[in-house]
Motif scaffolding. Structure first.
Motif, PDB file in Angstrom:
ATOM      1  N   PRO A 232     -29.487 105.059  26.782  1.00 35.00           N
ATOM      2  CA  PRO A 232     -30.104 105.990  27.733  1.00 35.00           C
ATOM      3  C   PRO A 232     -30.943 105.312  28.810  1.00 35.00           C
ATOM      4  O   PRO A 232     -30.913 105.723  29.957  1.00 35.00           O
ATOM      5  CB  PRO A 232     -30.962 106.883  26.836  1.00 35.00           C
ATOM      6  N   GLY A 233     -31.710 104.294  28.443  1.00 34.59           N
ATOM      7  CA  GLY A 233     -32.582 103.650  29.418  1.00 34.59           C
ATOM      8  C   GLY A 233     -32.052 102.358  29.974  1.00 34.59           C
ATOM      9  O   GLY A 233     -32.791 101.575  30.552  1.00 34.59           O
ATOM     10  N   GLY A 234     -30.781 102.101  29.799  1.00 34.57           N
ATOM     11  CA  GLY A 234     -30.238 100.823  30.206  1.00 34.57           C
ATOM     12  C   GLY A 234     -30.377  99.812  29.078  1.00 34.57           C
ATOM     13  O   GLY A 234     -31.155  99.991  28.139  1.00 34.57           O
ATOM     14  N   MET A 235     -29.607  98.736  29.136  1.00 38.98           N
ATOM     15  CA  MET A 235     -29.655  97.713  28.105  1.00 38.98           C
ATOM     16  C   MET A 235     -29.372  96.369  28.761  1.00 38.98           C
ATOM     17  O   MET A 235     -28.318  96.182  29.379  1.00 38.98           O
ATOM     18  CB  MET A 235     -28.623  98.004  27.009  1.00 38.98           C
ATOM     19  N   SER A 236     -30.303  95.448  28.625  1.00 35.95           N
ATOM     20  CA  SER A 236     -30.169  94.167  29.315  1.00 35.95           C
ATOM     21  C   SER A 236     -29.392  93.141  28.517  1.00 35.95           C
ATOM     22  O   SER A 236     -28.843  92.194  29.080  1.00 35.95           O
ATOM     23  CB  SER A 236     -31.551  93.607  29.649  1.00 35.95           C
TER      24      SER A 236
ATOM     25  N   TYR B 140     -29.595 101.654  19.235  1.00 41.14           N
ATOM     26  CA  TYR B 140     -29.731 101.689  17.780  1.00 41.14           C
ATOM     27  C   TYR B 140     -29.618 100.259  17.245  1.00 41.14           C
ATOM     28  O   TYR B 140     -28.911  99.413  17.788  1.00 41.14           O
ATOM     29  CB  TYR B 140     -28.631 102.539  17.152  1.00 41.14           C
ATOM     30  N   GLY B 141     -30.320 100.001  16.144  1.00 44.94           N
ATOM     31  CA  GLY B 141     -30.221  98.695  15.505  1.00 44.94           C
ATOM     32  C   GLY B 141     -31.066  97.623  16.151  1.00 44.94           C
ATOM     33  O   GLY B 141     -30.784  96.430  15.976  1.00 44.94           O
ATOM     34  N   ARG B 142     -32.115  98.002  16.852  1.00 48.46           N
ATOM     35  CA  ARG B 142     -32.993  97.049  17.529  1.00 48.46           C
ATOM     36  C   ARG B 142     -34.443  97.393  17.228  1.00 48.46           C
ATOM     37  O   ARG B 142     -34.762  98.527  16.860  1.00 48.46           O
ATOM     38  CB  ARG B 142     -32.766  97.085  19.045  1.00 48.46           C
ATOM     39  N   VAL B 143     -35.314  96.439  17.446  1.00 49.16           N
ATOM     40  CA  VAL B 143     -36.740  96.704  17.263  1.00 49.16           C
ATOM     41  C   VAL B 143     -37.300  97.330  18.534  1.00 49.16           C
ATOM     42  O   VAL B 143     -36.799  97.120  19.637  1.00 49.16           O
ATOM     43  CB  VAL B 143     -37.514  95.422  16.902  1.00 49.16           C
ATOM     44  N   ARG B 144     -38.346  98.077  18.369  1.00 50.78           N
ATOM     45  CA  ARG B 144     -38.971  98.761  19.496  1.00 50.78           C
ATOM     46  C   ARG B 144     -39.878  97.813  20.275  1.00 50.78           C
ATOM     47  O   ARG B 144     -40.329  96.787  19.761  1.00 50.78           O
ATOM     48  CB  ARG B 144     -39.816  99.936  18.998  1.00 50.78           C
TER      49      ARG B 144
ATOM     50  N   GLY C  15     -36.159 101.263  28.476  1.00 45.60           N
ATOM     51  CA  GLY C  15     -35.817 101.936  27.231  1.00 45.60           C
ATOM     52  C   GLY C  15     -36.685 101.401  26.116  1.00 45.60           C
ATOM     53  O   GLY C  15     -37.070 100.224  26.120  1.00 45.60           O
ATOM     54  N   GLY C  16     -37.000 102.232  25.151  1.00 46.62           N
ATOM     55  CA  GLY C  16     -37.955 101.868  24.112  1.00 46.62           C
ATOM     56  C   GLY C  16     -37.494 100.788  23.160  1.00 46.62           C
ATOM     57  O   GLY C  16     -38.308 100.248  22.399  1.00 46.62           O
ATOM     58  N   THR C  17     -36.191 100.437  23.178  1.00 46.51           N
ATOM     59  CA  THR C  17     -35.714  99.358  22.311  1.00 46.51           C
ATOM     60  C   THR C  17     -35.088  98.224  23.120  1.00 46.51           C
ATOM     61  O   THR C  17     -34.335  97.418  22.583  1.00 46.51           O
ATOM     62  CB  THR C  17     -34.688  99.888  21.293  1.00 46.51           C
ATOM     63  N   ASP C  18     -35.416  98.144  24.405  1.00 48.60           N
ATOM     64  CA  ASP C  18     -34.994  97.016  25.234  1.00 48.60           C
ATOM     65  C   ASP C  18     -36.239  96.435  25.890  1.00 48.60           C
ATOM     66  O   ASP C  18     -36.997  97.152  26.546  1.00 48.60           O
ATOM     67  CB  ASP C  18     -33.992  97.464  26.290  1.00 48.60           C
TER      68      ASP C  18
ATOM     69  N   GLU D  82     -38.535  92.376  37.510  1.00 48.20           N
ATOM     70  CA  GLU D  82     -38.385  92.727  36.098  1.00 48.20           C
ATOM     71  C   GLU D  82     -39.529  92.121  35.309  1.00 48.20           C
ATOM     72  O   GLU D  82     -40.127  91.120  35.717  1.00 48.20           O
ATOM     73  CB  GLU D  82     -37.045  92.253  35.545  1.00 48.20           C
ATOM     74  N   VAL D  83     -39.834  92.748  34.179  1.00 50.54           N
ATOM     75  CA  VAL D  83     -40.873  92.272  33.271  1.00 50.54           C
ATOM     76  C   VAL D  83     -40.332  92.398  31.853  1.00 50.54           C
ATOM     77  O   VAL D  83     -39.706  93.405  31.513  1.00 50.54           O
ATOM     78  CB  VAL D  83     -42.177  93.084  33.426  1.00 50.54           C
ATOM     79  N   THR D  84     -40.579  91.396  31.039  1.00 54.65           N
ATOM     80  CA  THR D  84     -40.180  91.446  29.642  1.00 54.65           C
ATOM     81  C   THR D  84     -41.373  91.844  28.782  1.00 54.65           C
ATOM     82  O   THR D  84     -42.409  91.168  28.783  1.00 54.65           O
ATOM     83  CB  THR D  84     -39.637  90.087  29.167  1.00 54.65           C
TER      84      THR D  84
END
Length: 764
Positions: free
Chosen positions: A190-194, A366-370, A479-482, A557-559
């Motif tokens: 939903p929020g993109g995935m890098s 799914y399957g990732r840390v927040r 996104g909350g998990t990226d 961008e910021v990590t």
């Protein structure tokens, strides 16, 4: 000039090379999605909506029910004219019928940006306008979204970060994947995935010795590189297979008695179900119970394979995954619940890389840390009206105002909707039985759509307001998990007279007298600064570097820091913690659900036969799953999507034996038909599908052959799927499975013109 941007299928760099937009994946993405190459066509495609357009009959004769929606020409009008008329219509409906007569339709896939998020914008506007009837749950996970809070805990907490890809790569011995973990699905978030890590995590696990077992009628639902064992049951029978596995664990004493005693509730009811008869023989309580032989008769997997698999599950660290596809079907709650019960019997819930994981592989987040801090998001305003429907019941609501229905233990009544306002999403993609949806929409007074392109939804609207795409505005991708947060900078100016959703709603709010409340006096850029401040403060409070908005925007961008990979709430359960369920434990059985008295969703997992099995007239199962070449129906005209079609037509996969029996050759045009409708597709003959099953992905734009012929010539399977709820518990979407006949098309097939605008003329 190269700019960064974020989409649901990945973070990318964009730059213009002459008249062509060039898109390249983020350099840190190890497995970028090919769907990114649909993006360049989004900017100036002929399917774009250029100016506000109104259905002629609505503009000339006023609001009211009409069966001309989808057939009549449009008139282009000025922004001020259409917004004045629309504001007046909103006032009329609120005054004459009340706010419950407005239905606010939306979906969350319109943009990876967190401010220009169509769902947030329309809900904010309609809430401030006095309220509206809203929807709950999603088409993707409707059955599970209701069931899981009853039996395990909050849906979001259960689906994210409980079992991670890193855990599987390091700890898991067996992955039992019901419905698979197709990479085409885990490319999307939903929020993109890098960073897309699913392929590499599965490869690392396989190299360490993990055994992958795929349970699906489609072989490509797990990557061939991990050499999965492929079990291809009869579609819709996964719950029966799970019950047969559970019975073997029970009778061979392979179940974890301590875990069942200490951390589960309702085990005895399920145990009794396993050992009791099934009513197929004269003795209702036959001694074998619902064993592997019983399951084999239903699902078509040999009983010895079922027993062997059960023993393997108990021999090491096992995770049982359930794809979202399984619960997008009649009785879709049952495979999710049965998989949880099976995992509970193994006693590994809460262990790293073990237990139960709903949806792993179905979505990239799914399957990732927040992330360790919240990402920037636009807060949702509370709706002053309590009226709602489960999202997949929209046609029921429009066709049966005042009708009653059951949902999650309550008896509810459908409101009388006069105005439907849709912003983001395409119901002519994700809804079922499209002929029925057309009849339903014909009953309302006014149907308003914000759209960037002429989808079938836009073609069936009364008022179409041209919206910018994500490429034409500033936003924050997160996104909350990226961990990566992206400064989404415009790639192109707005197309023709298109405006962003926020600007459109702000203009309407001004006409309705609440512009200042809606905008809070901020420009879109000032909103981005405001949203970033929450993340900036959270970083500072936790002692992390906290760049200002200006610093973030300049960097591009910021990590963000991420939280621990600690198994979340399920790991805490093993240490004496309590869940939010009725007992504080894993609900193998539920007294609460049992108290609802639903025969289509009893108080424990069960096998319930389908009401629409294959027949002499419709002998083939149709699997209507997500496409590999686009996200749902988005950018169906893009390069990757177009390359997956044959002569512009969507591809249907069929087993060689089924093709030969019908005289169908590879590449030929075929007609899929049942009592609800028909569509054309191009045949792909392959042994990577179970016999008796055909597969046609969703997302081809609905294109009826003619005004008097609703056959979709493009290949949209939702002209065939059933518009019924999964059960009275959840009323979820059942679009994954139906039954059809397939026949070779005789004659010259009609051309596909799905991506051309409708008939439009200028206002006189």
């Amino acid at each position: 000039m190269t700019v960064s941007h974020s989409a649901h299928w990945g973070v990318f760099r964009a730059e213009w090379e002459g008249e062509r937009l060039r898109v390249t994946p983020h350099p840190d993405d190890p497995d970028p999605s090919p769907v990114l190459q649909n993006v360049p066509d989004a900017v100036r495609h002929p399917a774009r909506v250029a100016r506000p357009a109104v259905r002629r009959g609505w503009w000339e004769h006023g609001p009211g029910p009409s069966d001309r929606r989808g057939h009549e020409e449009f008139i282009e009008v000025g922004w001020d004219e259409v917004l004045d008329r629309l504001a007046g219509e909103l006032r009329r409906v609120h005054t004459d019928h009340g706010p419950t007569a407005v239905y606010g339709g939306s979906y969350g896939w319109a943009s990876a940006g967190r401010f220009h998020h169509a769902q947030s914008q329309i809900h904010r506007f309609l809430s401030m306008a006095g309220g509206y009837t809203q929807s709950v749950n999603t088409y993707s996970g409707g059955a599970a979204e209701v069931l899981i809070p009853h039996v395990l805990g909050p849906f979001d907490a259960v689906t994210r970060s409980v079992v991670t890809w890193d855990q599987i790569a390091a700890h898991t011995d067996t992955v039992l994947a019901f419905g698979g973990m197709a990479l085409k699905n885990s490319q999307i978030a939903p929020g993109g995935m890098s960073r897309h890590v699913e392929r590499s995590a599965m490869a690392a696990a396989s190299a360490r010795g993990t055994r992958f077992v795929l349970v699906s009628p489609l072989r490509p639902d797990l990557p061939a590189a991990v050499s999965p064992q492929w079990l291809a049951p009869e579609p819709g029978t996964d719950a029966a297979l799970m019950i047969g596995l559970a019975h073997t664990l029970l009778v061979e004493d392979l179940h974890d008695r301590d875990f069942l005693r200490d951390h589960c509730d309702g085990w005895e009811a399920f145990r009794e179900y396993l050992v009791s008869g099934d009513g197929r023989s004269g003795d209702h309580r036959r001694s074998r119970g619902r064993d592997a032989d019983w399951a084999a008769e239903i699902c078509g997997i040999p009983a010895d394979e079922i027993r062997s698999l059960a023993r393997r599950l108990a021999a090491g660290r096992t995770v049982i995954t359930v794809a979202q596809s399984l619960q997008r079907a009649e009785h879709g709650e049952q495979p999710v619940w049965a998989a949880l019960a099976l995992a509970a019997m193994l006693g590994q819930i809460g262990l790293p890389g073990g237990g139960f994981c709903y949806g792993l592989g179905s979505l990239a987040h799914y399957g990732r840390v927040r992330t360790a801090v919240p990402v920037p998001t636009l807060a949702r305003r509370p709706n002053p009206v309590r009226s709602f429907i489960p999202v997949a019941r929209v046609a029921d609501m429009l066709l049966d105002p005042g009708g009653s229905y059951a949902y999650n233990g309550s008896d509810l009544t459908y409101p009388d909707i006069r105005l439907v306002y849709w912003c983001g999403g395409n119901p002519f993609h994700h809804h079922q039985d499209l002929s029925r949806l057309r009849r339903a929409l014909a009953r309302v007074d006014t149907f308003v759509v914000h759209e960037s392109v002429w989808t079938a939804t836009a073609r069936h609207a009364d008022v179409v307001l041209p919206a910018t795409t994500t490429l034409e505005r500033e936003d924050i991708g997160a996104g909350g998990t990226d961990a990566l947060v992206v400064a989404m900078k415009p790639v192109a100016p707005p197309y023709e007279s298109a405006r962003d959703d926020h600007a459109i709603f702000a203009e309407l709010a001004a006409r309705l007298g609440f512009a200042e409340r809606f905008t809070e006096g901020r420009t879109p850029r000032e909103w981005l600064v405001h949203l970033w401040e929450r993340t900036e403060k959270a970083l500072a409070n936790k002692g992390f570097p906290a760049p200002t908005f200006e610093e973030f925007w300049a960097a591009g961008e910021v990590t963000l820091p991420t939280g621990p990979d600690d198994g979340g709430m399920l790991a805490t359960l093993r240490d004496g913690g309590r869940l939010t369920t009725e007992s504080g434990r894993v609900q193998i059985g539920s007294a609460v659900i049992a108290s609802f008295g639903y025969d289509d969703c009893p108080g424990h997992p069960a096998w319930i036969p389908p009401s629409d099995p294959p027949s002499a007239r419709h002998p083939l199962w149709l699997v209507s799953n997500q496409p590999a070449t686009r996200l749902h129906s988005q950018l169906d005209f893009g390069a990757t999507s177009a390359a997956g079609k044959v002569d512009g037509r969507e591809v249907m996969r069929i087993h060689p034996a089924d093709a030969a029996a019908r005289g169908i050759e590879d590449g030929a045009v075929v007609r899929l038909v049942n009592d609800r409708g028909a569509c054309l597709a191009a045949a792909r003959v392959t042994d990577e599908i179970r016999g008796g099953v055909v597969q046609l992905p969703t997302g081809a734009w609905y294109t009826p052959a003619a005004d008097d012929d609703p056959t979709c010539v493009h290949g949209n399977p939702n002209v065939l799927t059933r518009d019924v709820g999964s059960s009275r518990l959840a009323q979820g979407c059942t679009g994954q499975l139906t039954t059809v006949q397939v026949e070779a098309y005789v004659g010259v097939p009609p051309a596909v013109q799905a991506h051309r605008p409708p008939r439009i003329r200028q206002a006189e």
